[in-house]
Design a protein around this motif. Structure first.
Motif, PDB file in Angstrom:
ATOM      1  N   SER A 193      31.694  40.391  39.527  1.00  0.00           N
ATOM      2  CA  SER A 193      30.199  40.242  38.640  1.00  0.00           C
ATOM      3  C   SER A 193      31.097  39.347  38.198  1.00  0.00           C
ATOM      4  O   SER A 193      29.863  38.788  36.426  1.00  0.00           O
ATOM      5  N   LYS A 194      32.104  38.893  37.896  1.00  0.00           N
ATOM      6  CA  LYS A 194      32.325  37.589  36.841  1.00  0.00           C
ATOM      7  C   LYS A 194      32.042  36.505  37.008  1.00  0.00           C
ATOM      8  O   LYS A 194      31.798  35.010  36.211  1.00  0.00           O
ATOM      9  N   LEU A 195      30.767  36.219  38.278  1.00  0.00           N
ATOM     10  CA  LEU A 195      29.836  34.975  38.720  1.00  0.00           C
ATOM     11  C   LEU A 195      28.298  35.711  38.473  1.00  0.00           C
ATOM     12  O   LEU A 195      27.683  34.582  38.528  1.00  0.00           O
ATOM     13  N   ASN A 196      28.215  36.783  37.846  1.00  0.00           N
ATOM     14  CA  ASN A 196      26.967  37.396  36.819  1.00  0.00           C
ATOM     15  C   ASN A 196      26.601  36.714  36.328  1.00  0.00           C
ATOM     16  O   ASN A 196      27.174  36.406  35.269  1.00  0.00           O
ATOM     17  N   SER A 197      25.782  36.987  35.614  1.00  0.00           N
ATOM     18  CA  SER A 197      25.173  36.725  34.448  1.00  0.00           C
ATOM     19  C   SER A 197      25.558  37.492  33.032  1.00  0.00           C
ATOM     20  O   SER A 197      25.610  38.404  33.833  1.00  0.00           O
ATOM     21  N   CYS A 198      25.637  36.965  32.327  1.00  0.00           N
ATOM     22  CA  CYS A 198      26.651  38.541  31.119  1.00  0.00           C
ATOM     23  C   CYS A 198      26.483  37.639  29.680  1.00  0.00           C
ATOM     24  O   CYS A 198      26.812  36.503  29.212  1.00  0.00           O
ATOM     25  N   VAL A 199      27.048  39.232  29.034  1.00  0.00           N
ATOM     26  CA  VAL A 199      26.650  38.712  27.373  1.00  0.00           C
ATOM     27  C   VAL A 199      27.757  39.962  27.305  1.00  0.00           C
ATOM     28  O   VAL A 199      27.843  41.148  27.517  1.00  0.00           O
ATOM     29  N   ASP A 234      41.984  35.685  39.765  1.00  0.00           N
ATOM     30  CA  ASP A 234      41.968  34.353  38.406  1.00  0.00           C
ATOM     31  C   ASP A 234      43.422  35.196  38.037  1.00  0.00           C
ATOM     32  O   ASP A 234      43.603  34.565  36.570  1.00  0.00           O
ATOM     33  N   PHE A 235      43.861  36.240  37.566  1.00  0.00           N
ATOM     34  CA  PHE A 235      45.275  37.147  37.219  1.00  0.00           C
ATOM     35  C   PHE A 235      46.288  36.673  37.383  1.00  0.00           C
ATOM     36  O   PHE A 235      46.737  36.004  36.866  1.00  0.00           O
ATOM     37  N   ARG A 236      46.032  35.561  38.701  1.00  0.00           N
ATOM     38  CA  ARG A 236      47.676  35.036  38.648  1.00  0.00           C
ATOM     39  C   ARG A 236      47.080  34.065  38.414  1.00  0.00           C
ATOM     40  O   ARG A 236      48.500  33.200  38.373  1.00  0.00           O
ATOM     41  N   ASP A 268      40.018  35.215  31.307  1.00  0.00           N
ATOM     42  CA  ASP A 268      39.906  34.834  32.810  1.00  0.00           C
ATOM     43  C   ASP A 268      39.626  35.404  33.800  1.00  0.00           C
ATOM     44  O   ASP A 268      38.800  35.474  34.701  1.00  0.00           O
ATOM     45  N   TYR A 269      39.771  36.847  33.550  1.00  0.00           N
ATOM     46  CA  TYR A 269      39.545  38.211  35.478  1.00  0.00           C
ATOM     47  C   TYR A 269      38.356  38.596  34.685  1.00  0.00           C
ATOM     48  O   TYR A 269      37.682  39.047  36.138  1.00  0.00           O
ATOM     49  N   ARG A 270      37.409  38.358  33.756  1.00  0.00           N
ATOM     50  CA  ARG A 270      36.467  39.266  33.339  1.00  0.00           C
ATOM     51  C   ARG A 270      35.138  38.062  33.049  1.00  0.00           C
ATOM     52  O   ARG A 270      34.197  38.797  33.072  1.00  0.00           O
ATOM     53  N   ARG A 275      45.672  37.672  24.904  1.00  0.00           N
ATOM     54  CA  ARG A 275      44.635  37.723  24.976  1.00  0.00           C
ATOM     55  C   ARG A 275      43.126  37.209  25.886  1.00  0.00           C
ATOM     56  O   ARG A 275      43.095  37.681  26.280  1.00  0.00           O
ATOM     57  N   GLU A 276      43.637  35.722  26.311  1.00  0.00           N
ATOM     58  CA  GLU A 276      43.124  35.341  27.070  1.00  0.00           C
ATOM     59  C   GLU A 276      43.212  35.605  28.770  1.00  0.00           C
ATOM     60  O   GLU A 276      42.371  35.465  29.556  1.00  0.00           O
TER      61      GLU A 276
END
Lengths: 74, 399, 165
Positions: free
Chosen positions: B326-332, B3-5, A55-57, A50-51
């Motif tokens: 995008s993962k360094l942008n603000s988000c919800v 980070d998938f890596r 980590d990618y998003r 799940r995680e």
């Protein structure tokens, strides 16, 4: 170090609040705690699955805990 | 795809010998997992894990994972303003200037990336219920490699009402994109501390803190930034700081609400020196049916994040740090999770699934529905809303 | 702040064992009822080497230990050896279900103690706990947990207590 201080302080505050609520549960009283649905990350592989995409998003990581709990038997 | 890596390194910190709670000493688990989103990223990642007792107090664990990824952002080959794509894959007629979701005419029959990850480790019980473990992980793909070492120790106190966990992870990554002449390193070191405390016969809590230091090449070579100056723009490679300190603290509590159900609630706070701060709350209810032969879980997670200090939706001029990630942008984001576990007693009564019904086996299924909203569109897909789902089917047998 | 830290440390570090039973002390007498309604009392086994096993069906090592105890009792019951099981399952159904699933059923008495009145007498540190009592009623050995690899130790201790007159 200064960057890590607020997180460390939060950790200590939560730790103390945890300690003040701790009770002495005897080994023979752990039937409910032995239930797999009471174990943190009873299936750590499932947690990883799940995680892995998260980590990618998202920009955060860590602080999600580890496998623990159970009846404490053995 | 950086980070998938990182792979499933969090596995490495799970060292408790929970198998000691069951009669069986060994465990095999196979999972088929898929991630699919509207940004046209598809990932299939089957996993295999084996735990085998090799001595009175020692267990061996071996793991294998494959990430087979298709991602349009990785597929394009271009050369603009002296910036070339990181991939050498040949895709006719596609340039970064024309990339929009749906307009990409590239065939989707093959994977853009296949990553293999191998892990192995040992854990050993030592006096009065403590456990020590050491694990290694190696991951490889055509333009990236990663080596990780991890160690952890857990030790119980007060008749195992309190368990302390300490873990450390160190990794060494190397990025060497096809069309670059360089290879760049990225290192990470993580220290984590945890405490699990039994609160009463029906409740247990866990507190966890982790501190991570990243240094080296932290950018993504597949992303490019456009600096728009009036009516013209130029393309640049992304550039982010070469250091990052990340800290997180989380707490969760499990309550046994009835003899067959439980609820877990948790909160995590995160911050780093890129000024990203996040708050995560989650809850999950689980319930047994059919004399514990079937277990259902429903959970939810809500996450909010602030943006990195150098993130901008557009750059009017060249800056020292520029990113489109995008993962360094603000988000919800919000997540809904469904999980199902069927034990062998019940499994043998279900057609088709009954073939999986070995002694001490279980069928596992998970569905996660995920939504993330950013205030500005993603650099590649041009969407603000990401919709994704993760589907997983697994089989576990203890022997 | 300091008081909270001290309270936490004492909670975490000190085992609650005030007044708990120790080795070389007289084994506290107890009685209870088996699932089929019979009363079982420890003092009825005076003059025999007795193994009192505290266990539960929700405890994996306890389940692993049961066939071993069944085998030891069958091999030594004619030599002055007895086994008494004290089960702490809250629901007797779980106890019965576990026993029904065994290939060889236990021949020795099992007390069902859902209120856990007997466990505090012996100050258990973990589950399972095996307490070995000699023919004079003195506790000689205690084992917390069970691993198949440590069966030999238990067998030697059982043989030693049986050999004492």
């Amino acid at each position: 170090m200064a960057r890590r201080l607020p997180v460390f302080l939060l950790f200590c505050i939560l730790l103390l609040s945890l300690a003040s609520g701790c009770a002495r549960v005897q080994p023979w009283q752990r039937e409910d705690l032995s239930d797999p649905i009471m174990i943190f990350d009873e299936n750590p592989i499932e947690k990883g699955i799940r995680e892995h995409p998260l980590d990618y998003r998202e920009g955060s990581s860590g602080g999600t805990g580890s496998q623990s709990g159970g009846c404490g038997c053995g | 795809m950086g980070d998938f890596r990182r792979g499933l390194a969090i596995w490495l910190l799970a060292s408790s010998s929970l198998l000691g709670q069951s009669e069986a000493d060994n465990e095999l688990q196979v999972n088929f997992n898929g991630y699919f989103d509207n940004f046209r990223v598809h990932i299939l990642y089957p996993t295999l894990s084996l735990t085998k007792k090799i001595g009175a107090s020692t267990r061996f664990n071996g793991r294998y994972l494959v990430d087979a990824i298709t991602a349009a952002s990785m597929r394009s080959r271009f050369e603009v303003d002296g910036v070339t794509s990181a991939t050498a894959r040949s895709v006719d007629g596609v340039t970064s200037a024309s990339q929009r979701a749906g307009e990409d005419s590239a065939p989707e029959a093959t994977w853009d990336e296949v990553r293999h990850e191998f892990g192995a480790g040992l854990s050993r019980d030592f006096g009065r219920g403590g456990t020590a473990s050491a694990n290694g992980l190696y991951s490889t793909e055509h333009d990236y490699s990663s080596k990780t070492l991890a160690g952890s120790v857990t030790y119980p106190f007060a008749k195992k009402n309190t368990v302390i966990q300490i873990g450390a992870v160190r990794s060494w990554d190397l990025s060497f994109p096809d069309t670059r002449t360089w290879s760049k390193a990225k290192d990470a070191a993580t220290l984590s501390f945890g405490i699990t405390q039994v609160l009463n016969p029906r409740a247990v809590a866990q507190l966890d803190a982790s501190f991570t230091s990243n240094k080296g090449f932290l950018s993504d070579p597949y992303q490019v930034v456009r600096v728009i100056d009036g009516y013209s723009f130029r393309t640049y490679n992304t550039a982010v700081p070469d250091r990052r300190f990340r800290n997180a603290v989380g707490m969760r509590v499990n309550f046994k609400t009835t003899s067959t159900s439980s609820i877990q609630v948790g909160y995590r706070y995160y911050r780093d020196d890129w000024k990203i701060e996040s708050n995560t709350v989650h809850a999950m209810v689980q319930r047994h049916f059919l004399d514990k032969g079937l277990t259902l879980g429903i959970g939810g997670r809500h996450y909010t994040q602030s943006k990195a200090y150098f993130f901008k939706p557009s750059y009017p001029s060249v800056e020292e740090f520029m990113t489109v990630d995008s993962k360094l942008n603000s988000c919800v984001s919000d997540e809904l999770q469904f999980k199902l576990e069927i034990q062998s007693d019940v499994l043998k009564t279900i057609p088709i699934l009954s073939i999986l019904a070995a002694d001490n086996s279980a069928f596992l299924a998970d569905l996660d529905l995920y939504h993330r909203r950013t205030p500005t569109p993603d650099w590649f897909s041009r969407y603000r809303d990401l919709y994704a789902y993760i589907l997983s089917f697994g089989w576990r047998v203890r022997f | 702040m300091k008081r909270r830290i001290v309270r936490f440390l004492s909670c975490a570090m000190i085992c609650v064992n005030a007044g708990a039973q120790k080795i070389h002390e007289k084994a506290p007498d107890f009685s209870g009822t088996s699932p089929d309604g019979k009363t079982v009392r420890l003092s009825e086994y005076a003059g025999k080497a007795v193994l009192v096993d505290f266990w539960a069906s929700w405890c994996g090592p306890c389940r692993q230990e049961m066939p071993f105890l069944i085998g030891q009792y069958a091999a030594n019951k004619d030599r002055g050896f007895a086994v008494i099981g004290v089960n702490v399952d809250k629901d007797a159904k779980n106890l019965s279900k576990f026993l029904a699933g065994l290939d060889v059923k236990p021949d020795f008495p099992i007390i069902h103690d859902p209120q856990s009145k007997i466990c505090p007498l012996y100050g258990l540190e973990g589950m399972p706990t095996s307490v070995l009592i000699d023919r004079k009623g003195i506790v000689r050995f205690r084992h917390v947990g069970f691993k198949p690899e440590t069966q030999d130790v238990l067998i030697r201790e059982i043989d030693a207590l049986i050999a004492e007159k």
